[in-house]
Design a protein around this motif. Structure first.
Motif, PDB file in Angstrom:
ATOM      1  N   GLU A  10       4.186  -1.165  -0.599  1.00  0.00           N
ATOM      2  CA  GLU A  10       3.261  -2.207  -0.167  1.00  0.00           C
ATOM      3  C   GLU A  10       3.968  -3.554  -0.277  1.00  0.00           C
ATOM      4  O   GLU A  10       3.890  -4.248  -1.280  1.00  0.00           O
ATOM      5  CB  GLU A  10       1.994  -2.170  -1.018  1.00  0.00           C
ATOM      6  CG  GLU A  10       1.227  -0.871  -0.867  1.00  0.00           C
ATOM      7  CD  GLU A  10       0.027  -0.777  -1.785  1.00  0.00           C
ATOM      8  OE1 GLU A  10      -0.267  -1.741  -2.545  1.00  0.00           O
ATOM      9  OE2 GLU A  10      -0.631   0.275  -1.751  1.00  0.00           O
ATOM     10  N   LYS A  17       0.442  -4.106   4.139  1.00  0.00           N
ATOM     11  CA  LYS A  17      -0.320  -4.048   2.890  1.00  0.00           C
ATOM     12  C   LYS A  17       0.523  -4.636   1.765  1.00  0.00           C
ATOM     13  O   LYS A  17       1.730  -4.532   1.763  1.00  0.00           O
ATOM     14  CB  LYS A  17      -0.693  -2.603   2.572  1.00  0.00           C
ATOM     15  CG  LYS A  17      -1.813  -2.459   1.602  1.00  0.00           C
ATOM     16  CD  LYS A  17      -2.338  -1.045   1.598  1.00  0.00           C
ATOM     17  CE  LYS A  17      -3.574  -1.002   0.719  1.00  0.00           C
ATOM     18  NZ  LYS A  17      -4.130   0.300   0.607  1.00  0.00           N
ATOM     19  N   GLU A  21      -4.278  -7.241   2.784  1.00  0.00           N
ATOM     20  CA  GLU A  21      -4.112  -6.314   3.900  1.00  0.00           C
ATOM     21  C   GLU A  21      -3.822  -7.156   5.132  1.00  0.00           C
ATOM     22  O   GLU A  21      -4.443  -8.184   5.360  1.00  0.00           O
ATOM     23  CB  GLU A  21      -5.399  -5.505   4.101  1.00  0.00           C
ATOM     24  CG  GLU A  21      -5.251  -4.440   5.169  1.00  0.00           C
ATOM     25  CD  GLU A  21      -6.513  -3.611   5.327  1.00  0.00           C
ATOM     26  OE1 GLU A  21      -6.685  -3.040   6.415  1.00  0.00           O
ATOM     27  OE2 GLU A  21      -7.310  -3.556   4.379  1.00  0.00           O
TER      28      GLU A  21
END
Length: 121
Positions: A10, A17, A21
């Protein structure tokens, strides 16, 4: 937390992400932030103007131009407003003094207008 996010892949915008987001290069917001009201703006800006007047009264700065320039360059005060003291004049010193007084009655002493507003024109 950051290490865990990296381990999961992420990595932010490039992976879609991370702390946020991302979709189509923009952060996906859960909800829109409330629009500021004029009172919200005044409660943030007017105490700053009040401190500028106090700095002049106390001799912390030599003159109004110094205050305006310092606030524009050091804090990012909107240059198109000409600085906080120029903004105060354009808005109306009496209005600012009255609004600060009303806020002090409603929200406490931190909004009490500096006594030098009476001499500021």
């Amino acid at each position: 937390m950051l290490r865990e996010k990296v381990e999961k892949g992420e990595l932010g915008r490039k992976t879609g992400k991370g702390l946020y987001e991302w979709k189509n290069g923009a952060v996906v917001k859960e909800r829109e932030a409330p629009k500021p009201t004029p009172e919200m703006t005044d409660r943030l800006i007017l105490p700053m103007l009040d401190v500028c007047v106090a700095c002049l009264r106390e001799g912390v700065v030599a003159d109004e131009d110094t205050v305006d320039g310092a606030m524009i360059f050091a804090t990012g005060f909107a240059p198109f407003r000409g600085g906080p003291l120029q903004y105060a004049r354009a808005r109306g010193v009496a209005d600012i003094r009255q609004t600060l007084w009303q806020f002090s009655q409603r929200y406490g002493e931190r909004f009490r207008p500096d006594p030098d507003w009476n001499n500021f024109t």
